[in-house]
Design a protein around this motif. Structure first.
Motif, PDB file in Angstrom:
ATOM      1  N   ILE A 704       0.846  -1.193   0.000  1.00  0.00           N
ATOM      2  CA  ILE A 704       0.000   0.000   0.000  1.00  0.00           C
ATOM      3  C   ILE A 704       0.882   1.243   0.000  1.00  0.00           C
ATOM      4  O   ILE A 704       1.936   1.287   0.641  1.00  0.00           O
ATOM      5  CB  ILE A 704      -0.937   0.003   1.225  1.00  0.00           C
ATOM      6  CG1 ILE A 704      -2.022  -1.073   1.055  1.00  0.00           C
ATOM      7  CG2 ILE A 704      -1.593   1.356   1.421  1.00  0.00           C
ATOM      8  CD1 ILE A 704      -2.994  -1.159   2.202  1.00  0.00           C
ATOM      9  N   LYS A 705       0.429   2.256  -0.726  1.00  0.00           N
ATOM     10  CA  LYS A 705       1.150   3.517  -0.801  1.00  0.00           C
ATOM     11  C   LYS A 705       0.152   4.645  -0.550  1.00  0.00           C
ATOM     12  O   LYS A 705      -0.950   4.638  -1.114  1.00  0.00           O
ATOM     13  CB  LYS A 705       1.785   3.668  -2.194  1.00  0.00           C
ATOM     14  CG  LYS A 705       2.614   4.931  -2.376  1.00  0.00           C
ATOM     15  CD  LYS A 705       3.160   4.971  -3.811  1.00  0.00           C
ATOM     16  CE  LYS A 705       4.036   6.192  -4.036  1.00  0.00           C
ATOM     17  NZ  LYS A 705       5.331   6.097  -3.329  1.00  0.00           N
ATOM     18  N   LYS A 710      -4.506   9.618   0.542  1.00  0.00           N
ATOM     19  CA  LYS A 710      -5.365   8.516   0.140  1.00  0.00           C
ATOM     20  C   LYS A 710      -4.546   7.229   0.034  1.00  0.00           C
ATOM     21  O   LYS A 710      -3.382   7.260  -0.331  1.00  0.00           O
ATOM     22  CB  LYS A 710      -6.036   8.820  -1.208  1.00  0.00           C
ATOM     23  CG  LYS A 710      -6.981  10.002  -1.177  1.00  0.00           C
ATOM     24  CD  LYS A 710      -7.588  10.237  -2.562  1.00  0.00           C
ATOM     25  CE  LYS A 710      -8.517  11.433  -2.576  1.00  0.00           C
ATOM     26  NZ  LYS A 710      -9.073  11.691  -3.920  1.00  0.00           N
ATOM     27  N   ARG A 711      -5.187   6.107   0.340  1.00  0.00           N
ATOM     28  CA  ARG A 711      -4.521   4.823   0.303  1.00  0.00           C
ATOM     29  C   ARG A 711      -4.718   4.172  -1.060  1.00  0.00           C
ATOM     30  O   ARG A 711      -5.843   4.084  -1.572  1.00  0.00           O
ATOM     31  CB  ARG A 711      -5.058   3.907   1.407  1.00  0.00           C
ATOM     32  CG  ARG A 711      -4.778   4.422   2.812  1.00  0.00           C
ATOM     33  CD  ARG A 711      -5.535   3.647   3.862  1.00  0.00           C
ATOM     34  NE  ARG A 711      -5.016   2.295   4.061  1.00  0.00           N
ATOM     35  CZ  ARG A 711      -5.672   1.193   3.704  1.00  0.00           C
ATOM     36  NH1 ARG A 711      -6.849   1.274   3.115  1.00  0.00           N
ATOM     37  NH2 ARG A 711      -5.146   0.004   3.924  1.00  0.00           N
ATOM     38  N   TYR A 712      -3.623   3.711  -1.650  1.00  0.00           N
ATOM     39  CA  TYR A 712      -3.651   3.023  -2.943  1.00  0.00           C
ATOM     40  C   TYR A 712      -2.916   1.696  -2.824  1.00  0.00           C
ATOM     41  O   TYR A 712      -1.908   1.601  -2.121  1.00  0.00           O
ATOM     42  CB  TYR A 712      -2.958   3.854  -4.022  1.00  0.00           C
ATOM     43  CG  TYR A 712      -3.671   5.127  -4.406  1.00  0.00           C
ATOM     44  CD1 TYR A 712      -3.562   6.272  -3.636  1.00  0.00           C
ATOM     45  CD2 TYR A 712      -4.432   5.184  -5.561  1.00  0.00           C
ATOM     46  CE1 TYR A 712      -4.208   7.451  -3.993  1.00  0.00           C
ATOM     47  CE2 TYR A 712      -5.080   6.357  -5.936  1.00  0.00           C
ATOM     48  CZ  TYR A 712      -4.963   7.485  -5.148  1.00  0.00           C
ATOM     49  OH  TYR A 712      -5.601   8.644  -5.509  1.00  0.00           O
ATOM     50  N   TYR A 713      -3.408   0.686  -3.528  1.00  0.00           N
ATOM     51  CA  TYR A 713      -2.630  -0.528  -3.706  1.00  0.00           C
ATOM     52  C   TYR A 713      -1.709  -0.315  -4.903  1.00  0.00           C
ATOM     53  O   TYR A 713      -2.123   0.169  -5.968  1.00  0.00           O
ATOM     54  CB  TYR A 713      -3.539  -1.735  -3.969  1.00  0.00           C
ATOM     55  CG  TYR A 713      -4.134  -2.301  -2.710  1.00  0.00           C
ATOM     56  CD1 TYR A 713      -5.483  -2.142  -2.427  1.00  0.00           C
ATOM     57  CD2 TYR A 713      -3.339  -3.006  -1.799  1.00  0.00           C
ATOM     58  CE1 TYR A 713      -6.031  -2.671  -1.260  1.00  0.00           C
ATOM     59  CE2 TYR A 713      -3.880  -3.536  -0.642  1.00  0.00           C
ATOM     60  CZ  TYR A 713      -5.213  -3.358  -0.371  1.00  0.00           C
ATOM     61  OH  TYR A 713      -5.751  -3.868   0.766  1.00  0.00           O
ATOM     62  N   ALA A 723      -7.457   1.949  -2.791  1.00  0.00           N
ATOM     63  CA  ALA A 723      -7.662   0.801  -1.911  1.00  0.00           C
ATOM     64  C   ALA A 723      -9.131   0.581  -1.599  1.00  0.00           C
ATOM     65  O   ALA A 723      -9.570  -0.556  -1.384  1.00  0.00           O
ATOM     66  CB  ALA A 723      -6.866   0.998  -0.616  1.00  0.00           C
ATOM     67  N   ALA A 724      -9.900   1.662  -1.602  1.00  0.00           N
ATOM     68  CA  ALA A 724     -11.326   1.537  -1.278  1.00  0.00           C
ATOM     69  C   ALA A 724     -12.061   0.646  -2.268  1.00  0.00           C
ATOM     70  O   ALA A 724     -13.096   0.057  -1.950  1.00  0.00           O
ATOM     71  CB  ALA A 724     -11.971   2.918  -1.253  1.00  0.00           C
ATOM     72  N   THR A 729     -14.295   0.255   2.665  1.00  0.00           N
ATOM     73  CA  THR A 729     -14.336   1.181   3.790  1.00  0.00           C
ATOM     74  C   THR A 729     -15.481   0.749   4.719  1.00  0.00           C
ATOM     75  O   THR A 729     -16.586   0.461   4.255  1.00  0.00           O
ATOM     76  CB  THR A 729     -14.601   2.622   3.309  1.00  0.00           C
ATOM     77  OG1 THR A 729     -13.571   2.994   2.392  1.00  0.00           O
ATOM     78  CG2 THR A 729     -14.644   3.589   4.476  1.00  0.00           C
ATOM     79  N   LYS A 730     -15.200   0.714   6.024  1.00  0.00           N
ATOM     80  CA  LYS A 730     -16.263   0.333   6.956  1.00  0.00           C
ATOM     81  C   LYS A 730     -17.207   1.501   7.210  1.00  0.00           C
ATOM     82  O   LYS A 730     -16.767   2.621   7.456  1.00  0.00           O
ATOM     83  CB  LYS A 730     -15.662  -0.149   8.271  1.00  0.00           C
ATOM     84  CG  LYS A 730     -15.078  -1.557   8.186  1.00  0.00           C
ATOM     85  CD  LYS A 730     -14.686  -2.063   9.577  1.00  0.00           C
ATOM     86  CE  LYS A 730     -14.199  -3.498   9.496  1.00  0.00           C
ATOM     87  NZ  LYS A 730     -13.828  -4.042  10.828  1.00  0.00           N
TER      88      LYS A 730
END
Length: 786
Positions: A704-705, A710-713, A723-724, A729-730
Motif C-alpha cells: 500500500i502507498k 489517500k490509500r492506494y494498492y 484501496a477503497a 471502507t467500513k
C-alpha cells in the motif's frame, strides 16, 4: 502452399538472399548505380543502418515498454499457445487456432447472402514443422470486416485408405453445372491438393458439399487420387502436383495445377477423369517464360487462378494470377498477374508482361471472387492475400522482443479485402473494401510542408505521434501550390518497441523503399526482414505514380500488418510481428521550393485492442496481464463518482503513457486481490489514466502507498488503484437494511442490523435510479441506510 512443401525452396531462397550480406556504403552506391535507385531513397541508408528509425529518446524504443498484456516486466508473453490472443488483429481476418496461410476460394452464398472464405489451416506446429490435421477452414462474412467463427470445411484423412489425403492443401471450388459424376447439379465441388497416405507425396483429390459449402464431406472417386504426380503424363518433375484451380471453359472443365516451374493444364468431361488439355504432356504446360513474360527471371509457381474480367471499356480478358518468389532477381514472395486470353484448349495466351499484384513484401497465397465459368466475365473482383513471406514466417517467430523462446504457435493473418478492376491499359487497380469498418472521428493536420519544424536529411516533420492505437488509418494527401510536379520525398515511419517499419516515396520517379526491423525474428530471418533484397537497402519498387502534382497514400495499420494504398491503385503490404497494441507514427517530407502542401487525416479504426484484457464474459487470461479473470459482478449500473465509472463492460486502454518497468515494488511480496468496484488505474503521481478495471478483476498488488492522504494498492508499471475499491471502507448502518442483487431484487434472509459495521467498496452506484453501496459479490445495500 504449406510449411512442409516450402522448406527446401525457402532454404534455397534464404541462402541466395543472405549471401548478399551486409555491405558497406561504397558497395551500396555501386548497387544503386546499377539499379537506377533515386538518390533521395539512399540518403536514409547510413542513418537507418546505424540506429533505429525511431528517435533515440522514444519511450517505445526499449522493448521493456512493449505492452500491457505481459507478465515479465511488461514485455514478454510467457505462455503462447495455439489459441492465445497475443496476435489477434482488430479488423483483419486471423486464424483462431494454430497456423494458416493460402486462401482457397472466396465464394458468394446467394441463399444466405454472405461470402464463404476458405483458407489452408494447420492445427499444430512444433518447432516450425507442421504436424497432423492440415485442413481447410471456412469463415463467412457479409462485409469482409466482420467474420464468423471458423469451421473445418475439409478435414484431413490421415490414416484412412492408402490413396486418401493425409492433409488437405490449397485448391479451388466450383459449382457443378450438371456434368460432374455422382454430384447433384448446383452442388459445390472442391478440388484440392495434399499429401497421400500411401507415400506422403503430392496429389490432387475432389469432394462435394451437401450443405452449400459449409463442409465437403463426400469424396469423389472413393477418396482416391484424381490426378497423381506419378502418372507419366502429368507432372514433368514427378514431384510437384498441387494447388489446382478448376473452372469451366467452353463446355468442359479445365484444371490449372502448380508443377514446379510449370503450370499443368488438364481437361475433363465428368470432373473425375482428366487428360492433357492439348494433345500431349509437353503441349499442355505453361512454362515460366510464358507467365513471367517481360520479367528478367523465372521461378517456381504456386496458387494459380484464372478469372475473366471486363475492362473499363467493356472488352473481356482472362487474367492469370499466381504466386512465386525469385530472390535472385530482387523479388520477395509475392502474387503476380498477367493479362491475356484462353485458346480453345483452355491454355493461357499472354498479351502483356507479368506484374506484381502487390508491390510489398508480404502479399501471398491470394485468391479471388469471380465466376467459375470463364465465358462469363466480372466487372470487378474481390481479393484477399495471406500476410506472410516464407523467408521469415517459417523461421520461428518469438512471442517477445528479446529474441528468445518461446515462439508464437498461433500465426496467420489476411489482408483487407480489395476490390480490383482491369483498366483499359491492362493494368489492375486495387481499392480497400472498408464500408463497415468502425472508426473514430478523424484528427487532421494541414499546411505547407516547408513551414513545419525541420527534421533530418532536408525533411520537415508533419506528424509525430506517440502511443497511438496500433489499429489505425492514415490518409496522407500531398499537392503543390502551382501546377508544377511534386518534388521531394515523403517518409512514413511506424515504431513498436524495438520494431520499426518505414516507407520512403519519391514522387519524381515513382520509386519507393520499404525497410524495417523485427526483434521477434532471429538469425537469417531477422537479417532478411531488416536488409531486404537490395544489398541492405530494404525492398525497392516502382509505384508508377510519378510526374504528378497531386497524390495520396493511405495506410491501414493493425496488429500484424501494414497496408499501403497509392492513389493510382497500387498497393504494398508488410507483415509485422510485435504484439504491442500501440505504435509511434511519424510523417516527414521534403520541400526545397516551399511549394508542397499536405493534408493528413488519421484516427483509430476497427475494434479496440487492449492488451490481453478479455471482454466481459470471457474469463480466459492467457496473457499474464495486469488483471486476471475479467468477470463482472455488477449488473446494469451507472456511477456518480468520477473516480470509479462503470461502462458497458469494455476495458479502456491508456493511450498516453508508456509502460514502465516494475522498479517501484521494492521486493515486496506480490498478493492477488479482487477488485470489488469498477475502478480506474492511477499513476503513482495520482494522475488518473483511462485504463479501467472491471469489478471481479484479479490484480497483483505490491503493498500500500499513501498519496496525498489517500490509500492506494501498488500495481506494476508505476500504476496503482484506490484501496477503497479493493479492501473497502467500513460504514455504520443507521437503519436495518436488506441486501439486494444487481437487479435490485432483495436477497432473502439477508438483513443487516442497525449500528452494525459493514464494509463497502468504492463510491455509491445507481441501480434502477437508486443509489447503492457494493458490500460483496453481487451484493448491494441502499446508500440511504448508512
Amino acid at each position: 502452399m504449406i510449411i512442409n512443401k516450402l522448406r527446401l525452396a525457402t532454404s534455397i531462397a534464404v541462402t541466395a538472399i543472405l549471401s548478399v550480406g551486409l555491405v558497406n556504403m561504397k558497395a551500396v552506391k555501386v548497387f544503386a548505380s546499377t539499379t537506377n535507385i533515386p538518390s533521395t531513397l539512399l540518403e536514409q541508408v547510413k542513418n537507418t543502418q546505424a540506429t533505429s528509425t525511431a528517435d533515440e529518446n522514444d519511450p517505445l524504443l526499449d522493448g521493456k515498454y512493449v505492452s500491457n498484456g505481459y507478465s515479465d516486466n511488461g514485455y514478454t508473453f510467457l505462455k503462447p499457445s495455439d489459441t492465445s490472443s497475443e496476435r489477434t488483429s482488430s479488423f483483419h481476418l486471423d486464424t483462431q487456432e494454430g497456423w494458416s496461410n493460402d486462401l482457397q476460394t472466396i465464394v458468394f452464398d446467394s441463399e444466405n447472402k454472405e461470402w464463404n472464405i476458405y483458407y489452408l489451416h494447420t492445427e499444430k506446429v512444433v518447432n516450425g514443422d507442421t504436424g497432423a490435421k492440415q485442413n481447410w477452414e471456412r469463415v463467412t462474412t457479409r462485409d469482409f470486416i466482420h467474420f464468423s467463427k471458423p469451421n473445418i470445411a475439409i478435414a484431413d484423412l490421415k490414416g484412412d485408405i492408402g490413396d486418401a489425403w493425409s492433409s488437405a492443401w490449397t485448391g479451388s471450388i466450383i459449382t457443378n453445372q450438371g456434368n460432374i459424376s455422382g454430384v447433384p447439379k448446383g452442388a459445390k465441388v472442391a478440388y484440392f491438393s495434399g499429401l497421400s497416405n500411401k507415400d506422403n507425396q503430392q496429389n490432387i483429390w475432389a469432394a462435394w458439399s451437401d450443405d452449400n459449402g459449409k463442409t465437403f464431406s463426400h469424396p469423389l472417386n472413393d477418396k482416391k487420387i484424381i490426378l497423381d504426380h506419378y502418372w507419366p503424363w502429368t507432372s514433368i518433375n514427378r514431384s510437384d502436383e498441387r494447388d489446382p484451380s478448376v473452372f469451366y471453359w467452353k463446355n468442359k472443365l479445365i484444371m490449372y495445377a502448380a508443377e514446379g516451374d510449370k503450370i499443368g493444364v488438364y481437361k475433363s468431361e465428368n470432373g473425375l477423369v482428366w487428360s492433357n488439355a492439348n494433345t500431349n504432356q509437353a503441349n499442355s504446360k505453361l512454362s515460366s517464360d510464358l507467365f513471367f513474360k517481360g520479367l528478367s527471371f523465372e521461378a517456381p509457381v504456386e496458387c494459380p487462378a484464372v478469372r475473366s474480367m471486363k475492362m473499363t471499356n467493356g472488352s473481356t480478358k482472362q487474367v492469370l494470377f499466381f504466386g512465386a518468389k525469385a530472390p535472385q532477381a530482387g523479388q520477395t514472395t509475392g502474387t503476380y498477374y498477367i493479362v491475356g486470353h484462353l485458346n480453345d484448349q483452355g491454355l493461357f495466351v499472354p498479351e502483356t508482361n507479368a506484374k506484381r499484384m502487390d508491390q510489398g513484401t508480404d502479399y501471398y497465397g491470394a485468391n479471388f471472387t469471380g465466376s467459375d465459368d470463364l465465358t462469363q466475365a466480372d466487372d470487378s473482383l474481390i481479393t484477399m492475400g495471406w500476410v506472410g513471406n516464407w523467408n521469415y514466417t517459417n523461421s520461428g517467430i518469438k512471442a517477445n522482443q528479446s529474441g528468445f523462446s518461446p515462439n508464437s504457435t498461433r500465426l496467420g493473418t489476411y489482408t483487407l479485402a480489395r476490390k480490383i478492376t482491369l483498366n483499359n491499359d491492362l493494368t489492375i487497380s486495387s481499392s480497400p473494401v472498408t464500408e463497415n469498418l468502425e472508426k473514430d472521428p478523424d484528427k487532421k493536420v494541414t499546411g505547407t510542408v516547408g513551414n513545419q519544424p525541420a527534421s533530418k536529411n532536408n525533411y520537415y516533420e508533419l506528424l509525430n505521434l506517440t502511443q497511438q492505437p496500433v489499429n489505425s488509418k492514415f490518409n496522407l494527401h500531398f499537392s503543390t501550390k502551382n501546377s508544377e510536379n511534386y518534388q521531394g520525398a515523403v517518409k512514413i515511419s511506424f515504431t513498436q518497441g524495438k520494431d520499426s517499419n518505414f516507407i520512403i516515396f519519391d514522387p519524381a520517379t515513382g520509386k519507393y523503399r520499404i525497410a524495417g526491423q523485427s526483434s521477434e525474428l532471429s538469425g537469417d530471418a531477422a537479417d532478411y526482414y531488416k536488409n531486404g533484397l537490395a544489398s541492405g537497402l530494404g525492398y525497392i519498387n516502382d509505384s508508377g505514380l510519378k510526374g504528378i502534382n497531386d497524390f495520396s497514400i493511405t495506410a491501414f495499420t493493425d496488429k500484424n500488418v501494414i497496408e499501403l494504398f497509392f492513389s493510382n491503385g497500387q498497393t504494398a503490404t508488410l507483415a509485422r510481428f510485435c504484439v504491442n497494441n500501440v505504435q509511434d507514427v511519424k510523417v516527414e517530407a521534403q520541400d526545397e521550393n516551399k511549394v508542397n502542401q499536405f493534408d493528413i487525416a488519421y484516427g483509430q479504426v476497427g475494434t479496440k485492442l487492449v492488451g490481453f484484457e478479455q471482454q466481459s464474459g470471457n474469463t480466459d487470461n492467457t496473457g499474464g496481464s495486469l488483471t486476471g479473470n475479467n468477470t463482472q459482478n455488477t449488473g446494469s449500473t451507472s456511477n456518480d463518482d468520477t473516480t470509479s465509472n462503470v461502462d458497458s463492460g469494455k476495458v479502456e486502454n491508456e493511450p498516453g503513457k508508456p509502460k514502465q518497468p516494475a522498479d517501484h515494488t521494492n521486493g515486496k511480496k506480490v498478493k492477488k486481490r479482487t477488485v470489488m468496484h469498477d475502478a480506474f488505474i492511477y499513476t503513482t503521481e495520482e494522475k488518473r489514466t483511462s485504463y479501467k478495471l472491471k469489478a471481479g478483476s484479479i490484480v497483483r498488488t505490491y503493498g500500500i502507498k499513501k498519496i496525498n492522504g489517500k490509500r492506494y494498492y501498488v500495481l506494476t508499471n508505476k500504476r496503482c488503484i484506490l484501496a477503497a475499491n479493493i479492501s473497502g471502507t467500513k460504514r455504520k448502518l443507521k437503519h436495518n437494511a436488506f441486501v439486494y442483487d444487481n437487479k435490485a431484487k432483495r436477497i432473502k434472509k439477508l438483513l443487516l442490523q442497525k449500528k452494525s459495521a459493514v464494509r463497502t467498496y468504492g463510491a455509491a452506484i445507481k441501480i434502477n435510479g437508486k443509489k447503492y453501496y457494493i458490500v460483496g459479490k453481487n451484493a448491494f445495500v441502499k446508500k440511504a441506510n448508512f
